[in-house]
Scaffold this active site. Structure first.
Site, PDB file in Angstrom:
ATOM      1  N   LYS A 113       1.056  -1.324   9.181  1.00 30.82           N
ATOM      2  CA  LYS A 113       1.998  -0.538   9.035  1.00 30.82           C
ATOM      3  C   LYS A 113       3.643  -0.908   9.976  1.00 30.82           C
ATOM      4  O   LYS A 113       3.422  -1.177  11.067  1.00 30.82           O
ATOM      5  CB  LYS A 113       1.753   0.838   9.415  1.00 30.82           C
ATOM      6  CG  LYS A 113       2.929   2.035   9.182  1.00 30.82           C
ATOM      7  CD  LYS A 113       2.436   3.233   9.866  1.00 30.82           C
ATOM      8  CE  LYS A 113       3.437   4.694   9.600  1.00 30.82           C
ATOM      9  NZ  LYS A 113       2.817   5.865  10.004  1.00 30.82           N
ATOM     10  N   PHE A 163      11.842   4.181   6.189  1.00 28.82           N
ATOM     11  CA  PHE A 163      11.708   3.499   7.621  1.00 28.82           C
ATOM     12  C   PHE A 163      10.259   2.512   7.806  1.00 28.82           C
ATOM     13  O   PHE A 163      10.197   2.056   9.028  1.00 28.82           O
ATOM     14  CB  PHE A 163      12.167   4.290   8.796  1.00 28.82           C
ATOM     15  CG  PHE A 163      13.468   5.025   8.671  1.00 28.82           C
ATOM     16  CD1 PHE A 163      14.554   4.280   8.663  1.00 28.82           C
ATOM     17  CD2 PHE A 163      13.239   6.324   8.270  1.00 28.82           C
ATOM     18  CE1 PHE A 163      15.672   4.962   8.420  1.00 28.82           C
ATOM     19  CE2 PHE A 163      14.492   6.990   8.209  1.00 28.82           C
ATOM     20  CZ  PHE A 163      15.723   6.576   8.355  1.00 28.82           C
ATOM     21  N   ALA A 164       9.416   2.536   6.728  1.00 31.81           N
ATOM     22  CA  ALA A 164       8.261   1.982   7.325  1.00 31.81           C
ATOM     23  C   ALA A 164       7.858   1.316   5.948  1.00 31.81           C
ATOM     24  O   ALA A 164       7.910   1.993   4.714  1.00 31.81           O
ATOM     25  CB  ALA A 164       7.239   2.672   7.894  1.00 31.81           C
ATOM     26  N   VAL A 165       6.995   0.383   5.967  1.00 30.90           N
ATOM     27  CA  VAL A 165       6.180  -0.135   4.749  1.00 30.90           C
ATOM     28  C   VAL A 165       4.661  -0.544   5.300  1.00 30.90           C
ATOM     29  O   VAL A 165       4.471  -0.888   6.467  1.00 30.90           O
ATOM     30  CB  VAL A 165       6.756  -1.338   4.264  1.00 30.90           C
ATOM     31  CG1 VAL A 165       7.001  -2.415   5.170  1.00 30.90           C
ATOM     32  CG2 VAL A 165       6.139  -1.957   2.966  1.00 30.90           C
ATOM     33  N   VAL A 166       3.685  -0.161   4.558  1.00 29.63           N
ATOM     34  CA  VAL A 166       2.275  -0.510   4.823  1.00 29.63           C
ATOM     35  C   VAL A 166       1.864  -1.630   3.632  1.00 29.63           C
ATOM     36  O   VAL A 166       2.067  -1.507   2.539  1.00 29.63           O
ATOM     37  CB  VAL A 166       1.449   0.594   4.651  1.00 29.63           C
ATOM     38  CG1 VAL A 166       0.177   0.254   4.893  1.00 29.63           C
ATOM     39  CG2 VAL A 166       1.958   1.728   5.592  1.00 29.63           C
ATOM     40  N   ASN A 202      -1.501  12.239   2.855  1.00 31.16           N
ATOM     41  CA  ASN A 202      -1.836  11.893   4.179  1.00 31.16           C
ATOM     42  C   ASN A 202      -3.241  12.084   4.269  1.00 31.16           C
ATOM     43  O   ASN A 202      -3.634  12.188   5.606  1.00 31.16           O
ATOM     44  CB  ASN A 202      -1.149  12.434   4.982  1.00 31.16           C
ATOM     45  CG  ASN A 202       0.421  12.180   4.926  1.00 31.16           C
ATOM     46  OD1 ASN A 202       0.770  10.978   4.575  1.00 31.16           O
ATOM     47  ND2 ASN A 202       1.307  13.082   5.539  1.00 31.16           N
ATOM     48  N   LEU A 239       0.842  -1.333   0.017  1.00 32.22           N
ATOM     49  CA  LEU A 239       0.036  -0.028  -0.002  1.00 32.22           C
ATOM     50  C   LEU A 239       0.872   1.439   0.013  1.00 32.22           C
ATOM     51  O   LEU A 239       0.585   2.348  -0.579  1.00 32.22           O
ATOM     52  CB  LEU A 239      -0.776  -0.055   1.349  1.00 32.22           C
ATOM     53  CG  LEU A 239      -1.986  -1.062   1.298  1.00 32.22           C
ATOM     54  CD1 LEU A 239      -2.712  -1.126   2.478  1.00 32.22           C
ATOM     55  CD2 LEU A 239      -2.938  -1.108   0.147  1.00 32.22           C
ATOM     56  N   GLY A 240       2.139   1.315   0.630  1.00 29.14           N
ATOM     57  CA  GLY A 240       2.865   2.318   0.732  1.00 29.14           C
ATOM     58  C   GLY A 240       4.376   2.022   1.270  1.00 29.14           C
ATOM     59  O   GLY A 240       4.312   0.849   1.844  1.00 29.14           O
ATOM     60  N   ARG A 241       5.387   2.901   0.766  1.00 31.49           N
ATOM     61  CA  ARG A 241       6.937   2.416   1.254  1.00 31.49           C
ATOM     62  C   ARG A 241       7.238   3.742   1.584  1.00 31.49           C
ATOM     63  O   ARG A 241       7.172   4.698   0.819  1.00 31.49           O
ATOM     64  CB  ARG A 241       7.408   1.488   0.466  1.00 31.49           C
ATOM     65  CG  ARG A 241       8.906   1.409   0.786  1.00 31.49           C
ATOM     66  CD  ARG A 241       9.655   0.330   0.137  1.00 31.49           C
ATOM     67  NE  ARG A 241       9.080  -0.686   0.129  1.00 31.49           N
ATOM     68  CZ  ARG A 241       9.663  -1.729   1.170  1.00 31.49           C
ATOM     69  NH1 ARG A 241      10.716  -1.229   1.832  1.00 31.49           N
ATOM     70  NH2 ARG A 241       9.139  -2.984   1.409  1.00 31.49           N
ATOM     71  N   LYS A 269      -0.877  16.663   3.639  1.00 26.87           N
ATOM     72  CA  LYS A 269      -0.704  17.013   2.234  1.00 26.87           C
ATOM     73  C   LYS A 269      -1.865  15.936   1.523  1.00 26.87           C
ATOM     74  O   LYS A 269      -2.118  15.273   2.360  1.00 26.87           O
ATOM     75  CB  LYS A 269       0.544  16.744   1.920  1.00 26.87           C
ATOM     76  CG  LYS A 269       1.342  15.191   2.319  1.00 26.87           C
ATOM     77  CD  LYS A 269       2.725  15.324   1.983  1.00 26.87           C
ATOM     78  CE  LYS A 269       3.167  13.801   2.671  1.00 26.87           C
ATOM     79  NZ  LYS A 269       4.643  13.749   2.474  1.00 26.87           N
ATOM     80  N   THR A 303       6.920  18.487   4.321  1.00 27.12           N
ATOM     81  CA  THR A 303       7.181  18.418   3.018  1.00 27.12           C
ATOM     82  C   THR A 303       7.518  19.645   2.230  1.00 27.12           C
ATOM     83  O   THR A 303       6.635  20.594   2.516  1.00 27.12           O
ATOM     84  CB  THR A 303       5.926  17.577   2.215  1.00 27.12           C
ATOM     85  OG1 THR A 303       5.748  16.346   3.148  1.00 27.12           O
ATOM     86  CG2 THR A 303       6.240  17.227   0.794  1.00 27.12           C
ATOM     87  N   ASP A 348       2.235  17.732   8.721  1.00 31.64           N
ATOM     88  CA  ASP A 348       2.645  16.982   7.470  1.00 31.64           C
ATOM     89  C   ASP A 348       1.197  16.865   6.692  1.00 31.64           C
ATOM     90  O   ASP A 348       1.166  15.761   6.016  1.00 31.64           O
ATOM     91  CB  ASP A 348       3.475  15.592   7.532  1.00 31.64           C
ATOM     92  CG  ASP A 348       4.101  15.354   6.179  1.00 31.64           C
ATOM     93  OD1 ASP A 348       4.425  16.461   5.577  1.00 31.64           O
ATOM     94  OD2 ASP A 348       4.401  14.384   6.114  1.00 31.64           O
ATOM     95  N   ASP A 408      -0.793   9.200   9.188  1.00 31.34           N
ATOM     96  CA  ASP A 408       0.522   9.673   9.178  1.00 31.34           C
ATOM     97  C   ASP A 408       0.802  10.684  10.441  1.00 31.34           C
ATOM     98  O   ASP A 408       1.038  11.917   9.823  1.00 31.34           O
ATOM     99  CB  ASP A 408       1.286   9.957   7.907  1.00 31.34           C
ATOM    100  CG  ASP A 408       2.591   9.610   8.047  1.00 31.34           C
ATOM    101  OD1 ASP A 408       3.277   9.517   9.034  1.00 31.34           O
ATOM    102  OD2 ASP A 408       3.162   9.580   6.793  1.00 31.34           O
TER     103      ASP A 408
END
Length: 413
Positions: free
Chosen positions: A86, A68-71, A187, A63-65, A184, A222, A182, A203
């Protein structure tokens, strides 16, 4: 986004307890913030048994990366319910960042009763990482609609409804002394894409706890969405989020990032010098009231910006064509959040019945982890530019390092 900065500054007080339906009495008093605006105490039990015993990962792409994290999408085995897992590394750049993850969990707990913030389900911990099991938002990021062609992009009435939800969520956070830092399109998630569902703010890795009597100064966020006070290293406040919401509204309405330059230096100069345009063909179909709404937020002095509560009273948002929520009002037994606008109750019974069959699809949610993406160029492109669109979009998703203490002094104005 996962924070990499070292906490600093004096310790702010714990946030005020939110007036939430079903909230536990005095639950927020149990959370004591650390220096640098971080919370250090949580109520959620941290499970140590293997994650795969209760969940199986769904096949397919992540779903996202981030750095330092991946979902990843996952299924709870005993209920077959969908969630977003997450996976967050505890050690980053040689430093133990477990407490930053604890802070993110604490903020999610604080906002658990708010319909516009992603819900935390469970937490697991291994020797190297922590796993946050979150709601799954089937509609994905609103970023996708922001970069879509005109006919597939948000209509102004859609932006109006979603912006009211965003403001209600942010207003709740601000009343509880939380700044997101953050905000945007990446998010803000949607519970469903078609029909267009409700938003979920995600997030909270860069979020901080604020106290009016104490100052917090950090360079984070960002590039395209950071407020002028971030660049000049002035104190952060709830107004810092409001600048980002102004940029967000501009992007949602036009598909253009208002301050984006060819590189970070030019972007920062555009922000510092307030180089923003409200004319051109992209504004031909935008109402004057919507433009005025943006102008109340893209103001250089933080004290002169509209607050979230003031924005909710802006003429552009006072009248709505649809209920504020497609799913929450019914699932909550007709009760809205403490900041829900009265026009949600004015929706006709016929309209609610027509949407009833769609609401089951809009209740599921997801969380995407995105690290400081840097959008390139005008989002919507003409027919002549379509040949390069795929290349441009791929560049948008080359994630950069978070904006943390890296702005040279000569760019500060």
């Amino acid at each position: 986004m996962s924070p990499e900065e070292k906490p600093g500054g004096p310790p702010p007080p714990p946030p005020q307890a939110g007036r939430c339906r079903g909230a536990r009495p005095q639950q927020q008093q149990q959370q004591q913030p650390r220096r640098g605006g971080l919370l250090s105490e949580i109520r959620t039990a941290i499970r140590s048994e293997p994650f795969h015993l209760r969940y199986r990962l769904s096949p397919g792409r992540e779903l996202g990366r981030g750095k330092f994290a991946v979902v990843k999408k996952c299924i709870q085995k005993d209920t077959e319910k969908e969630f977003a897992a997450k996976f967050m590394r505890k050690r980053r750049k040689g430093q133990d960042c477990r407490m930053e993850i604890i802070h993110e969990i604490a903020v999610l707990e604080l906002a658990q009763c708010n319909p516009w913030v992603i819900n935390l389900h469970e937490v697991y911990e291994t020797a190297t990482e922590m796993i946050l099991v979150l709601e799954y938002a089937a509609g994905g990021e609103i970023f996708d609609q922001c970069v879509a062609e005109r006919e597939e992009a948000f209509k102004e009435k859609d932006v109006k409804r979603l912006m009211k939800q965003i403001l209600e969520g942010v207003s709740f956070l601000h009343r509880n002394n939380v700044v997101h830092l953050d905000l945007k399109p990446q998010n803000i998630l949607l519970t469903s894409k078609s029909p267009l569902g409700d938003i979920k703010i995600v997030d909270f890795g860069l979020s901080r706890i604020m106290k009016s009597s104490e100052e917090l100064r950090e360079i984070m966020g960002t590039p395209e969405y950071v407020a002028p006070e971030i660049l000049s290293y002035d104190p952060i406040s709830t107004a810092t989020d409001m600048w980002s919401i102004g940029v967000l509204a501009y992007v949602m309405l036009t598909g253009i990032s208002p301050f984006l330059g060819d590189d970070k230096q030019e972007t920062f100069l555009n922000i510092s010098q307030m180089n923003v345009s409200y004319s051109g063909e992209d504004f031909d179909l935008i109402s004057e009231s919507a433009v005025d709404f943006i102008k109340t937020l893209l103001v250089k002095k933080p004290e002169d910006r509209a607050t979230a509560e003031e924005c909710l009273q802006h003429p552009w948002l006072e009248q709505s064509d649809e209920p504020i929520s497609r799913a929450w009002n019914e699932s909550a037994g007709g009760e809205s959040s403490d900041v829900t606008q009265q026009d949600a109750d004015s929706a006709s019974e016929k309209s609610v019945d027509a949407e009833k069959t769609e609401e089951d699809e809009s209740i599921v949610t997801e969380e995407l982890i995105v690290v400081a993406s840097y959008t390139l160029g005008q989002c919507r492109q003409s027919e002549k530019e379509k040949a390069t669109e795929q290349k441009a979009i791929s560049k948008r998703f080359k994630f950069e390092e978070p904006l943390l203490q890296e702005i040279p002094g000569e760019f500060i104005y």
